[in-house]
Design a protein around this motif. Sequence first.
Motif, PDB file in Angstrom:
ATOM      1  N   ALA A  50       0.801  -1.225   0.000  1.00  0.00           N
ATOM      2  CA  ALA A  50       0.000   0.000   0.000  1.00  0.00           C
ATOM      3  C   ALA A  50       0.833   1.274   0.000  1.00  0.00           C
ATOM      4  N   SER A  51       2.082   1.207  -0.486  1.00  0.00           N
ATOM      5  CA  SER A  51       2.911   2.402  -0.552  1.00  0.00           C
ATOM      6  C   SER A  51       3.883   2.276  -1.716  1.00  0.00           C
TER       7      SER A  51
ATOM      8  N   GLU B  66      -2.008  10.078  -3.052  1.00  0.00           N
ATOM      9  CA  GLU B  66      -2.258  11.186  -2.131  1.00  0.00           C
ATOM     10  C   GLU B  66      -1.691  10.936  -0.738  1.00  0.00           C
ATOM     11  N   HIS B  67      -1.632   9.671  -0.327  1.00  0.00           N
ATOM     12  CA  HIS B  67      -1.198   9.357   1.039  1.00  0.00           C
ATOM     13  C   HIS B  67       0.300   9.121   1.163  1.00  0.00           C
ATOM     14  N   ALA B  68       0.963   8.818   0.054  1.00  0.00           N
ATOM     15  CA  ALA B  68       2.394   8.508   0.117  1.00  0.00           C
ATOM     16  C   ALA B  68       3.226   9.376  -0.826  1.00  0.00           C
TER      17      ALA B  68
ATOM     18  N   LEU C 195      -5.115   5.378  -3.686  1.00  0.00           N
ATOM     19  CA  LEU C 195      -4.845   6.475  -2.747  1.00  0.00           C
ATOM     20  C   LEU C 195      -3.375   6.603  -2.383  1.00  0.00           C
ATOM     21  N   VAL C 196      -2.541   5.674  -2.876  1.00  0.00           N
ATOM     22  CA  VAL C 196      -1.100   5.793  -2.638  1.00  0.00           C
ATOM     23  C   VAL C 196      -0.577   7.122  -3.178  1.00  0.00           C
TER      24      VAL C 196
ATOM     25  N   TYR D  13      -2.812   6.841 -11.509  1.00  0.00           N
ATOM     26  CA  TYR D  13      -2.675   5.478 -10.993  1.00  0.00           C
ATOM     27  C   TYR D  13      -3.277   4.522 -12.016  1.00  0.00           C
TER      28      TYR D  13
ATOM     29  N   HIS E  63      -5.616   0.487  -4.262  1.00  0.00           N
ATOM     30  CA  HIS E  63      -4.381   1.141  -3.840  1.00  0.00           C
ATOM     31  C   HIS E  63      -4.185   2.518  -4.476  1.00  0.00           C
TER      32      HIS E  63
ATOM     33  N   ARG F 114       2.472  12.124  -2.887  1.00  0.00           N
ATOM     34  CA  ARG F 114       2.366  13.585  -2.817  1.00  0.00           C
ATOM     35  C   ARG F 114       3.044  14.153  -1.561  1.00  0.00           C
ATOM     36  N   PRO F 115       2.842  13.569  -0.375  1.00  0.00           N
ATOM     37  CA  PRO F 115       3.554  14.080   0.802  1.00  0.00           C
ATOM     38  C   PRO F 115       5.076  13.975   0.684  1.00  0.00           C
TER      39      PRO F 115
END
Length: 208
Positions: free
Chosen positions: A82-83, A124-126, A121-122, A144, A119, A128-129
């Motif tokens: 998930a990353s 936005e959650h991994a 959302l990887v 994606y 997956h 992009r940050p």
Amino acid sequence: MKLVVVSAGLSVPSSTRLLGDRLAAATAGRSGADVQVVEVRDLAVEIAHTFTNGFPGRALSAAFDAVAAADGLIVVTPVFSASYSGLFKSFFDALSATDADALAGKPVLIAATGGSARHSLVLEHALRPLFAYLKAVVVPTGVYAASEDWGAEGLDGRIERAAGELAALMGGLAAVPGQAGKPAGKAARGADEVVPFEERLAALRPAG
């Protein structure tokens, strides 16, 4: 202008590389940029050595130079647990250790591939940050591609939209007198010399 693709795919052929190539072709078609691809899997041993001895090898150093000198960057990783992949992260960790400002102000398009749409959302959650931390300017649209997306309706539209956003940012940088062909991060350090990316990003977002 120069566009660099950092692909962290492991297999040959690789869906990660395929997505990177499609994004690069769409961006180059709009910007006229020359494209260079960095295959992270070919640099795995040198990346590991960098963490143990503190010095990048010849091939890794050349990859870092290409990334730092790029007018725009496309980064593509397969999804693991998930990353982003560990190899993908290690490449940018080693780059940051060598030059903490290598990505500062640089336009970056984030993308990922995975076996399931769950997956997505990887991005936005991994991803992009991570690139926000590295002080890059990340385009609004990430791409994606799950296994079922290849050949399906929708992927082409996302690719074209993201490529258009990246090309617009690269064009804005190239329009700054004296900055074309220079590392975007270094150009961004002088506030009076840089196109205001925040305003350009706002203009790219659809009204309403």
